[in-house]
Design a protein around this motif. Structure first.
Motif, PDB file in Angstrom:
ATOM      1  N   GLN A  32       3.164  22.629 -13.110  1.00  0.00           N
ATOM      2  CA  GLN A  32       4.573  22.961 -13.315  1.00  0.00           C
ATOM      3  C   GLN A  32       5.036  23.728 -12.092  1.00  0.00           C
ATOM      4  N   PHE A  33       6.261  23.453 -11.650  1.00  0.00           N
ATOM      5  CA  PHE A  33       6.805  24.046 -10.434  1.00  0.00           C
ATOM      6  C   PHE A  33       8.061  24.834 -10.763  1.00  0.00           C
ATOM      7  N   CYS A  99       3.872  27.740  -8.705  1.00  0.00           N
ATOM      8  CA  CYS A  99       3.386  26.680  -9.588  1.00  0.00           C
ATOM      9  C   CYS A  99       2.202  27.166 -10.411  1.00  0.00           C
ATOM     10  N   THR A 100       2.071  26.542 -11.547  1.00  0.00           N
ATOM     11  CA  THR A 100       0.862  26.693 -12.350  1.00  0.00           C
ATOM     12  C   THR A 100       0.187  25.337 -12.305  1.00  0.00           C
ATOM     13  N   SER A 105      -7.079  19.765  -7.581  1.00  0.00           N
ATOM     14  CA  SER A 105      -7.210  18.452  -6.949  1.00  0.00           C
ATOM     15  C   SER A 105      -6.047  17.537  -7.331  1.00  0.00           C
ATOM     16  N   GLN A 106      -5.375  17.828  -8.438  1.00  0.00           N
ATOM     17  CA  GLN A 106      -4.231  17.035  -8.881  1.00  0.00           C
ATOM     18  C   GLN A 106      -2.916  17.498  -8.248  1.00  0.00           C
ATOM     19  N   LEU A 107      -2.932  18.631  -7.592  1.00  0.00           N
ATOM     20  CA  LEU A 107      -1.703  19.216  -7.052  1.00  0.00           C
ATOM     21  C   LEU A 107      -0.959  18.299  -6.083  1.00  0.00           C
ATOM     22  N   ILE A 134      -5.058  19.603   6.427  1.00  0.00           N
ATOM     23  CA  ILE A 134      -5.699  18.424   5.856  1.00  0.00           C
ATOM     24  C   ILE A 134      -4.614  17.451   5.389  1.00  0.00           C
ATOM     25  N   PHE A 135      -4.779  16.175   5.686  1.00  0.00           N
ATOM     26  CA  PHE A 135      -3.846  15.172   5.175  1.00  0.00           C
ATOM     27  C   PHE A 135      -4.053  15.020   3.681  1.00  0.00           C
ATOM     28  N   LYS A 136      -2.968  15.185   2.934  1.00  0.00           N
ATOM     29  CA  LYS A 136      -2.979  14.959   1.493  1.00  0.00           C
ATOM     30  C   LYS A 136      -1.658  14.282   1.170  1.00  0.00           C
TER      31      LYS A 136
END
Length: 173
Positions: A32-33, A99-100, A105-107, A134-136
């Motif tokens: 959640q943001f 955010c919560t 890893s799902q962010l 890092i590329f994400k």
């Protein structure tokens, strides 16, 4: 600001429960943001196509584990403001979010559903891969210590400044 703190504590229960449950699926919401005004939702509320996604040059994403870590609280907001001023972020589209998250890893995929950026600075009290760009997804991510952590441990300011300089270089600032 008082309303936002009250929102964090009473509505979201950040002091007690970090991830709200989605009543329609009975499973935990992945992320959640929040902006200073409350929940962050894109302009269209529900995204229909990839063209609906909002684009930014820089996103500051602060991972909350406690309500006192919000970048919008007065004590952290002041330090965060000084950090941004030192970066000289003139004429850049910047988004600031708390955010919560259930699983870090799902962010990137959760954020990509609502917006994207050339660079995302992830603030955390417990950063992983600290200082590495890092590329994400479509952009680069870097994790570093949060402003709230820096209030507790001023010795980490040099580490964060080095990380922010990498971001400045990446954005040609």
């Amino acid at each position: 600001m008082k309303d936002y703190i009250q929102y964090l504590e009473e509505v979201l229960g950040l002091q007690k429960v970090m991830i709200a449950k989605d009543p329609s699926t009975s499973s935990a919401v992945k992320a959640q943001f929040f902006t200073e005004q409350g929940s962050f939702a894109p302009a269209g509320a529900t995204l229909q196509t990839p063209t609906d996604i909002q684009h930014y040059e820089l996103i500051f994403l602060n991972i909350l584990t406690q309500a006192k870590e919000s970048i919008f609280l007065p004590e952290t907001k002041e330090l965060f403001g000084k950090m941004k001023a030192a970066m000289k972020l003139v004429n850049l589209q910047v988004l600031e979010l708390d955010c919560t998250v259930e699983d870090r890893s799902q962010l990137p995929s959760e954020l990509a559903k609502i917006c994207e950026s050339k660079v995302v600075v992830v603030f955390s009290s417990f950063p992983k891969d600290i200082g590495e760009l890092i590329f994400k997804g479509p952009g680069k991510w870097i994790e570093t210590y949060s402003p709230a952590y820096l209030i507790e441990d001023a010795g980490a300011k040099k580490v964060v400044w080095n990380d922010l300089q990498k971001v400045m270089k990446e954005l040609n600032v």
